[in-house]
Design a protein around this motif. Structure first.
Motif: not given
Length: 154
Positions: A13, A117, A119-121, A126-128
């Motif tokens: 992050e 970006n 996101t913690n799912l 999930k990394t972009e």
């Protein structure tokens, strides 16, 4: 060139919006192109016939398959980032892939990656990644893309 070490979501992050790094250069060889052609059954002369590609092609010699250049991303990616404490990593998708310039046999390419970006799912990350495959001595990259990876931390 130094490899970035990531041990957790929180460490990932911290790099949102930042360049993660650049791989070493890798030279595309005719042997590599021929082996890729065999593996994919794509033997177009622009890739596999150096004499004809030089005489009749638009680029002065044979070029690498676009998907060959994409297929070396994992090899180059491992030079940029090492993610520890993983159960597994999954290639989840490729968005906005654009082949901007052909890679000639003998060209040197490297991967440049930026974390766009994260996101913690619920434990899966999930990394972009915005990536571009740079060609040594060329202004335009071979391709640009947004790669999506899923990281399952332990």
């Amino acid at each position: 060139m130094s490899q970035l070490i990531i041990n957790s979501f929180e460490e990932f992050e911290q790099h949102v919006g930042k360049e993660l790094g650049v791989s070493a250069y890798h030279t595309i060889t005719q042997e590599q192109v021929n082996l890729f052609a065999d593996a994919t059954m794509d033997h177009q002369w622009i890739h596999t016939d150096p004499e004809k590609a030089k005489a009749e092609g638009a680029f002065g010699g044979p070029i690498a398959h676009g998907y060959l250049t994409l297929s070396i991303v994992p090899f180059l990616w491992e030079q940029i980032v090492k993610v520890n404490n993983l159960k597994m990593m999954v290639n989840y998708g490729i968005e906005s892939l654009r082949f901007a310039q052909p890679v000639l046999v003998g060209d040197e390419v490297r991967l440049n990656a930026t974390l766009a970006n994260i996101t913690n799912l619920r434990g899966t990350i999930k990394t972009e990644m915005k990536v571009k495959l740079e060609i040594k001595g060329q202004r335009k990259p071979a391709f640009t893309a947004n790669l999506v990876f899923l990281y399952h931390f332990q």
